[in-house]
Design an enzyme around this catalytic site. Structure first.
Site, PDB file in Angstrom:
ATOM      1  N   TYR A  84       0.835  -1.208   0.000  1.00 22.36           N
ATOM      2  CA  TYR A  84       0.000   0.000   0.000  1.00 22.36           C
ATOM      3  C   TYR A  84       0.864   1.251   0.000  1.00 22.36           C
ATOM      4  O   TYR A  84       1.290   1.757   1.026  1.00 22.36           O
ATOM      5  CB  TYR A  84      -1.021  -0.041   1.151  1.00 22.36           C
ATOM      6  CG  TYR A  84      -2.244  -0.778   0.683  1.00 22.36           C
ATOM      7  CD1 TYR A  84      -2.178  -2.147   0.459  1.00 22.36           C
ATOM      8  CD2 TYR A  84      -3.420  -0.123   0.373  1.00 22.36           C
ATOM      9  CE1 TYR A  84      -3.254  -2.847  -0.046  1.00 22.36           C
ATOM     10  CE2 TYR A  84      -4.507  -0.815  -0.126  1.00 22.36           C
ATOM     11  CZ  TYR A  84      -4.415  -2.177  -0.342  1.00 22.36           C
ATOM     12  OH  TYR A  84      -5.486  -2.852  -0.855  1.00 22.36           O
ATOM     13  N   LYS A  92       2.229 -15.688   0.934  1.00 24.40           N
ATOM     14  CA  LYS A  92       2.563 -16.212  -0.393  1.00 24.40           C
ATOM     15  C   LYS A  92       4.076 -16.434  -0.419  1.00 24.40           C
ATOM     16  O   LYS A  92       4.779 -15.981  -1.325  1.00 24.40           O
ATOM     17  CB  LYS A  92       2.097 -15.206  -1.462  1.00 24.40           C
ATOM     18  CG  LYS A  92       2.209 -15.689  -2.900  1.00 24.40           C
ATOM     19  CD  LYS A  92       1.270 -16.815  -3.245  1.00 24.40           C
ATOM     20  CE  LYS A  92       1.529 -17.316  -4.657  1.00 24.40           C
ATOM     21  NZ  LYS A  92       0.826 -18.569  -4.955  1.00 24.40           N
ATOM     22  N   ASP A 102      -3.741 -17.468  -2.538  1.00 25.36           N
ATOM     23  CA  ASP A 102      -4.590 -17.897  -3.656  1.00 25.36           C
ATOM     24  C   ASP A 102      -5.416 -19.123  -3.254  1.00 25.36           C
ATOM     25  O   ASP A 102      -6.623 -19.197  -3.524  1.00 25.36           O
ATOM     26  CB  ASP A 102      -3.763 -18.162  -4.929  1.00 25.36           C
ATOM     27  CG  ASP A 102      -2.454 -18.902  -4.658  1.00 25.36           C
ATOM     28  OD1 ASP A 102      -2.108 -19.104  -3.477  1.00 25.36           O
ATOM     29  OD2 ASP A 102      -1.782 -19.296  -5.633  1.00 25.36           O
ATOM     30  N   ASP A 118      -7.167  -6.998   2.244  1.00 28.69           N
ATOM     31  CA  ASP A 118      -8.175  -6.168   1.591  1.00 28.69           C
ATOM     32  C   ASP A 118      -9.016  -7.023   0.641  1.00 28.69           C
ATOM     33  O   ASP A 118     -10.252  -6.979   0.636  1.00 28.69           O
ATOM     34  CB  ASP A 118      -7.465  -5.051   0.820  1.00 28.69           C
ATOM     35  CG  ASP A 118      -8.374  -3.869   0.532  1.00 28.69           C
ATOM     36  OD1 ASP A 118      -9.506  -3.840   1.054  1.00 28.69           O
ATOM     37  OD2 ASP A 118      -7.958  -2.972  -0.213  1.00 28.69           O
ATOM     38  N   ASP A 155     -13.141  -8.487   1.169  1.00 30.95           N
ATOM     39  CA  ASP A 155     -14.259  -8.237   0.247  1.00 30.95           C
ATOM     40  C   ASP A 155     -14.890  -9.563  -0.177  1.00 30.95           C
ATOM     41  O   ASP A 155     -16.118  -9.695  -0.260  1.00 30.95           O
ATOM     42  CB  ASP A 155     -13.792  -7.478  -1.001  1.00 30.95           C
ATOM     43  CG  ASP A 155     -13.844  -5.959  -0.818  1.00 30.95           C
ATOM     44  OD1 ASP A 155     -13.822  -5.506   0.344  1.00 30.95           O
ATOM     45  OD2 ASP A 155     -13.904  -5.222  -1.823  1.00 30.95           O
TER      46      ASP A 155
HETATM   47  P1  ATP Z   1     -12.952   1.193  -2.194  1.00 31.34           P
HETATM   48  O1  ATP Z   1     -11.750   0.824  -2.997  1.00 31.34           O
HETATM   49  O2  ATP Z   1     -13.039   2.633  -1.808  1.00 31.34           O
HETATM   50  O3  ATP Z   1     -13.201   0.246  -1.048  1.00 31.34           O
HETATM   51  P2  ATP Z   1     -14.526  -0.220  -4.100  1.00 31.34           P
HETATM   52  O4  ATP Z   1     -13.955  -0.002  -5.436  1.00 31.34           O
HETATM   53  O5  ATP Z   1     -14.191  -1.489  -3.368  1.00 31.34           O
HETATM   54  O6  ATP Z   1     -14.218   1.017  -3.166  1.00 31.34           O
HETATM   55  P3  ATP Z   1     -17.290   0.110  -3.393  1.00 31.34           P
HETATM   56  O7  ATP Z   1     -17.534   1.571  -3.307  1.00 31.34           O
HETATM   57  O8  ATP Z   1     -17.148  -0.620  -2.103  1.00 31.34           O
HETATM   58  O9  ATP Z   1     -16.063  -0.149  -4.358  1.00 31.34           O
HETATM   59  O10 ATP Z   1     -18.477  -0.537  -4.229  1.00 31.34           O
HETATM   60  C1  ATP Z   1     -18.400  -1.839  -4.788  1.00 31.34           C
HETATM   61  C2  ATP Z   1     -19.809  -2.302  -5.135  1.00 31.34           C
HETATM   62  O11 ATP Z   1     -20.509  -2.632  -3.908  1.00 31.34           O
HETATM   63  C3  ATP Z   1     -20.650  -1.235  -5.831  1.00 31.34           C
HETATM   64  O12 ATP Z   1     -21.486  -1.833  -6.795  1.00 31.34           O
HETATM   65  C4  ATP Z   1     -21.470  -0.646  -4.727  1.00 31.34           C
HETATM   66  O13 ATP Z   1     -22.707  -0.101  -5.129  1.00 31.34           O
HETATM   67  C5  ATP Z   1     -21.679  -1.839  -3.792  1.00 31.34           C
HETATM   68  N1  ATP Z   1     -21.769  -1.375  -2.402  1.00 31.34           N
HETATM   69  C6  ATP Z   1     -20.754  -0.941  -1.626  1.00 31.34           C
HETATM   70  N2  ATP Z   1     -21.188  -0.560  -0.438  1.00 31.34           N
HETATM   71  C7  ATP Z   1     -22.535  -0.753  -0.439  1.00 31.34           C
HETATM   72  C8  ATP Z   1     -23.572  -0.528   0.526  1.00 31.34           C
HETATM   73  N3  ATP Z   1     -23.319  -0.060   1.751  1.00 31.34           N
HETATM   74  N4  ATP Z   1     -24.834  -0.831   0.172  1.00 31.34           N
HETATM   75  C9  ATP Z   1     -25.113  -1.345  -1.037  1.00 31.34           C
HETATM   76  N5  ATP Z   1     -24.180  -1.566  -1.987  1.00 31.34           N
HETATM   77  C10 ATP Z   1     -22.899  -1.282  -1.692  1.00 31.34           C
END
Ligand code: ATP
Length: 366
Positions: free
Chosen positions: A136, A189, A222, A246, A250
């Site tokens: 990062y 990794k 992975d 990170d 997700d």
């Molecule tokens: P970052 O890098 O800032 O974490 P990101 O690129 O991971 O952002 P997000 O903004 O988290 O992207 O959005 C990813 C997807 O998840 C989008 O389609 C968004 O609409 C959906 N999303 C994120 N948070 C929510 C929420 N609280 N409610 C509904 N949908 C969400």
């Protein structure tokens, strides 16, 4: 020990869906506090796009100095990629705050909620993500960024791993595991990134020696991604470096139902910041449909951290009330659009407050 009668919490709405979800977290914490005779002082601080308009920077000095005075705060998401060009090369607001306060641990739990369709209904993991170094580039150098572009066609990035930072996050992971199923998986990794993630793995192994009551195993990142999908119930606490954490969080959040429901706290030994795992979701901002569960769960985590820190059971009960009210609300079928429901953000928040006021939730989870 009972709580002080007044406790100050910072509030930074942020960008995108931030101004829609952060006020819900405040309302819910107020309701939970009232049940425990706690009245919070809310300290609103500027951040993000609105701060650019007013102060000429997304992270004003006044906000940072305001945070200096606080132990805990709620940070809404920021959409730094959407800022005017001159601000895009800067440290993001979240990175500025994490660096200033040394918030080295990013703790990200993911579990499926009752009654919510999840790809992995039996997932219940916590990811302990090292938050201050790795690849990062926005936080791994004392000065400047760890990314370089010697020519327009060549880009380089510095990955930083230190024994001390790795041991520090490992200690958090093992302490967490002791409150859960006593199982830590070290994710690395080291077969390819032998020196960097090898050092991370070795530092975690060293810490593991001090926790003989906790089972330890290891996975390459992975393989870990595949195993989280294939057999999520086999994992409890995952400890890993910044970028891997990170990505895996997700994945785990989505497996548990929706990224919008994943809570997260960033902490040091003296300060904690509630920040949902998701970003600013600019694609749905302003439509009133964002899922506030992630920021609510993050707020509960922050209160629980604070309760531990101060040995204050009332704060811990407050956190449990919020968690249980989320559970009760989702189980009643009230959901936002990301979960296939039709509740607006505010309607969902109101239902959680109502569950707390009604006392259908219990501080002990019963
Ligand atoms: P970052 O890098 O800032 O974490 P990101 O690129 O991971 O952002 P997000 O903004 O988290 O992207 O959005 C990813 C997807 O998840 C989008 O389609 C968004 O609409 C959906 N999303 C994120 N948070 C929510 C929420 N609280 N409610 C509904 N949908 C969400």
């Amino acid at each position: 020990m009972s709580s002080d009668s007044r406790l100050a919490i910072g509030v930074l709405d942020g960008d995108g869906i931030g101004p829609e979800i952060v006020p819900i977290a405040v309302d819910v914490a107020v309701a939970a506090g009232a049940r425990e005779d706690i009245e919070f002082d809310w300290v609103t601080l500027p951040l993000g796009r609105d701060a650019i308009a007013e102060y000429g920077t997304p992270t004003p000095q006044s906000a940072l100095e305001g945070l200096d005075e606080l132990d805990v705060w709620i940070l809404g998401p920021h959409d730094s990629a959407g800022y005017p060009e001159e601000f895009r090369g800067m440290l993001t607001p979240g990175a500025v705050i994490r660096k200033r306060f040394g918030l080295y641990a990013n703790i990200r739990p993911c579990r499926a909620y009752r009654g919510v369709a999840a790809t992995a209904p039996d997932i219940d993991v916590v990811i302990a993500r090292e938050n201050s170094e790795g690849l990062y580039a926005d936080r791994n150098m004392a000065v400047g960024s760890g990314e370089f572009m010697p020519t327009p066609d060549v880009a380089l990035a510095v990955g930083v791993v230190t024994r001390e930072a790795s041991r520090r996050i490992a200690r958090e992971a093992f302490r967490l595991a002791r409150q859960r199923s006593r199982h830590v998986t070290i994710v690395h990794k080291a077969n390819v990134l032998r020196l960097t993630t090898g050092l991370f793995r070795d530092a975690c192994r060293e810490v593991a020696v001090g926790f003989p009551d906790v089972d330890v195993d290891e996975q390459h990142v992975d393989a870990m991604a595949a195993l989280l999908v294939r057999r999520p119930a086999d994992f409890d606490v995952l400890v890993t470096e910044n970028l891997f954490g990170d990505i895996l969080s997700d994945l785990a959040g989505e497996l548990a139902g929706s990224l919008g429901m994943a809570g997260s706290v960033n902490c040091s030994s003296t300060k904690a910041m509630a920040q949902a795992s998701h970003g600013a979701a600019p694609d749905i901002a302003g439509r009133g449909i964002a899922d506030p569960v992630g920021i609510l769960a993050s707020t509960a985590m922050m209160l629980r951290w604070w309760g531990d820190q101060r040995s204050d059971d009332a704060l811990t009960r407050c956190a449990a009330r919020i968690d249980n009210a989320i559970d009760v609300t989702l189980a009643a079928g009230i959901r936002t659009a990301d979960l296939g429901g039709s509740a607006t953000t505010t309607a969902f928040g109101a239902a959680v407050v109502e569950a707390i006021d009604r006392g259908t939730e219990r501080a002990d989870g019963s």
